[in-house]
Design an enzyme around this catalytic site. Sequence first.
Site, PDB file in Angstrom:
ATOM      1  N   ASP A  82      21.911 -28.323  -9.569  1.00  0.00           N
ATOM      2  CA  ASP A  82      21.176 -29.561  -9.256  1.00  0.00           C
ATOM      3  C   ASP A  82      22.206 -30.526  -8.655  1.00  0.00           C
ATOM      4  OD1 ASP A  82      19.402 -31.723  -9.210  1.00  0.00           O
ATOM      5  OD2 ASP A  82      19.517 -32.113 -11.363  1.00  0.00           O
TER       6      ASP A  82
ATOM      7  N   CYS B  34      16.345 -27.194  -8.375  1.00  0.00           N
ATOM      8  CA  CYS B  34      15.083 -27.922  -8.564  1.00  0.00           C
ATOM      9  C   CYS B  34      14.650 -28.673  -7.314  1.00  0.00           C
ATOM     10  CB  CYS B  34      15.235 -28.893  -9.730  1.00  0.00           C
ATOM     11  SG  CYS B  34      16.589 -30.061  -9.505  1.00  0.00           S
TER      12      CYS B  34
ATOM     13  N   HIS C 125      13.803 -33.213 -17.963  1.00  0.00           N
ATOM     14  CA  HIS C 125      12.802 -32.956 -16.926  1.00  0.00           C
ATOM     15  C   HIS C 125      11.997 -31.716 -17.351  1.00  0.00           C
ATOM     16  CE1 HIS C 125      10.804 -33.164 -13.220  1.00  0.00           C
ATOM     17  NE2 HIS C 125      11.772 -32.908 -12.358  1.00  0.00           N
TER      18      HIS C 125
ATOM     19  N   ARG D 140       7.628 -41.153 -14.449  1.00  0.00           N
ATOM     20  CA  ARG D 140       9.017 -40.816 -14.086  1.00  0.00           C
ATOM     21  C   ARG D 140       9.813 -42.097 -14.294  1.00  0.00           C
ATOM     22  NH1 ARG D 140      11.345 -37.534  -8.984  1.00  0.00           N
ATOM     23  NH2 ARG D 140      10.820 -35.913 -10.488  1.00  0.00           N
TER      24      ARG D 140
ATOM     25  N   GLN E   8       9.911 -29.565 -14.805  1.00  0.00           N
ATOM     26  CA  GLN E   8      10.734 -28.707 -13.957  1.00  0.00           C
ATOM     27  C   GLN E   8      11.105 -27.421 -14.692  1.00  0.00           C
ATOM     28  OE1 GLN E   8      11.864 -29.418 -10.615  1.00  0.00           O
ATOM     29  NE2 GLN E   8      12.229 -27.237 -10.793  1.00  0.00           N
TER      30      GLN E   8
ATOM     31  N   ARG F 239       5.731 -25.743  -9.671  1.00  0.00           N
ATOM     32  CA  ARG F 239       5.506 -27.045 -10.307  1.00  0.00           C
ATOM     33  C   ARG F 239       3.994 -27.288 -10.416  1.00  0.00           C
ATOM     34  NH1 ARG F 239       9.394 -30.962 -10.134  1.00  0.00           N
ATOM     35  NH2 ARG F 239       7.907 -32.032 -11.478  1.00  0.00           N
TER      36      ARG F 239
HETATM   37  N1  NVA Z   1      18.951 -34.637 -11.718  1.00  0.00           N
HETATM   38  C1  NVA Z   1      18.143 -35.107 -10.616  1.00  0.00           C
HETATM   39  C2  NVA Z   1      16.874 -34.320 -10.529  1.00  0.00           C
HETATM   40  C3  NVA Z   1      15.955 -34.677  -9.408  1.00  0.00           C
HETATM   41  C4  NVA Z   1      14.694 -33.894  -9.408  1.00  0.00           C
HETATM   42  C5  NVA Z   1      17.871 -36.586 -10.792  1.00  0.00           C
HETATM   43  O1  NVA Z   1      17.600 -37.023 -11.922  1.00  0.00           O
HETATM   44  O2  NVA Z   1      17.953 -37.321  -9.805  1.00  0.00           O
HETATM   45  N1   CP Z   2      12.369 -31.408  -8.515  1.00  0.00           N
HETATM   46  C1   CP Z   2      11.728 -32.597  -8.500  1.00  0.00           C
HETATM   47  O1   CP Z   2      11.347 -33.163  -9.549  1.00  0.00           O
HETATM   48  O2   CP Z   2      11.502 -33.087  -7.257  1.00  0.00           O
HETATM   49  P1   CP Z   2      11.023 -34.586  -6.901  1.00  0.00           P
HETATM   50  O3   CP Z   2      12.136 -35.491  -7.314  1.00  0.00           O
HETATM   51  O4   CP Z   2      10.809 -34.559  -5.417  1.00  0.00           O
HETATM   52  O5   CP Z   2       9.773 -34.875  -7.659  1.00  0.00           O
END
Ligand code: NVA
Ligand code: CP
Length: 315
Positions: free
Chosen positions: A222, A262, A130, A103, A133, A290
Amino acid sequence: MLTHFTSLDAIDAHEFSDLLAVALYLKRRRAWGVAEHALTGQTLAMIFEKPSLRTRLSFEVAMTELGGRSIYIRGEEVGMGVREPVKDVARVLSRYVQGIMARVFAHQSITDLAAYGSVPVINGLSDECHPCQALADMLTIREHFGRLEGLTVVFVGDANNVCRSLARACVLGGARFVVACPARYAFSAKDIAAFGSAWGGQVTQVHDPRAAVAGAHVLYTDVWTSMGQEAEKAERLQAFQGYQINEALLALAQPDARIMHCLPAHRDEEITDAAVEHPRSIVFDQAENRLHAQKAVLRLLMAKDAATVIAAARR
Ligand code: NVA
Ligand code: CP
């Protein structure tokens, strides 16, 4: 055959359909209590430059249930691109483990891990996309509607990483995708070019959420401020006023429309508490899926029996 899972742009409709079939198959077998130790002796390295609940936990549980193990690594500790180049991290990890999940902030880090490493790389979220997701989301939509083809998925809010992957997943699955966003937070020219012939037909972009949700089967949103954008929070809060999923917006959609997010959700910003808690909210089904979707990714990337499991899933 899949070698990495870095972006849905690198996956075709057939591979996407295989992943969904295997995810459903593994989900069913888990419910029957069948052990699936396809990754015995294998280790997944998981690098997190950003926080996580779902991604970290679902990958850890998935690896455990597949008979392997995972190692959580804080991004600050590795310092990809700071302490040492990503290409070196990729080659070192490839000497220790059989798969890498990361990540990251810059999507280029994912691309470099895949280019320089010699083991499968999975994108657990980058600033650009993502894909894990979106795979879980399409699994969830298919379970609720029994199909993907012919459905309309409307994303209200920021045309961000989650939105980009969801749009691509809709194209791969045969659903229609509409994003309703302020002009400043819309898909870029590069995004539009990447949609190719789907743009303007299967994928469209509008600025009025009320018009967008008419006829929608799924209302999705989101956060307005993604991880890494915290300095823009105040201006984003202002720009996204009116782009909230609430019961009034839901009333304009199909009578059986579902609400998706999400997570994590910021209640009473991009979505009301009542919408998260609504009987037609399926946010926790998404979160559960997931696990099943990522098991399919791990199984097809890391196990030696991908063709066999696909055949079994399709029987
Ligand atoms: N768009 C959000 C998704 C988190 C799962 C982020 O990147 O923070
Ligand atoms: N939706 C998602 O990716 O959640 P986290 O940021 O908690 O992993």
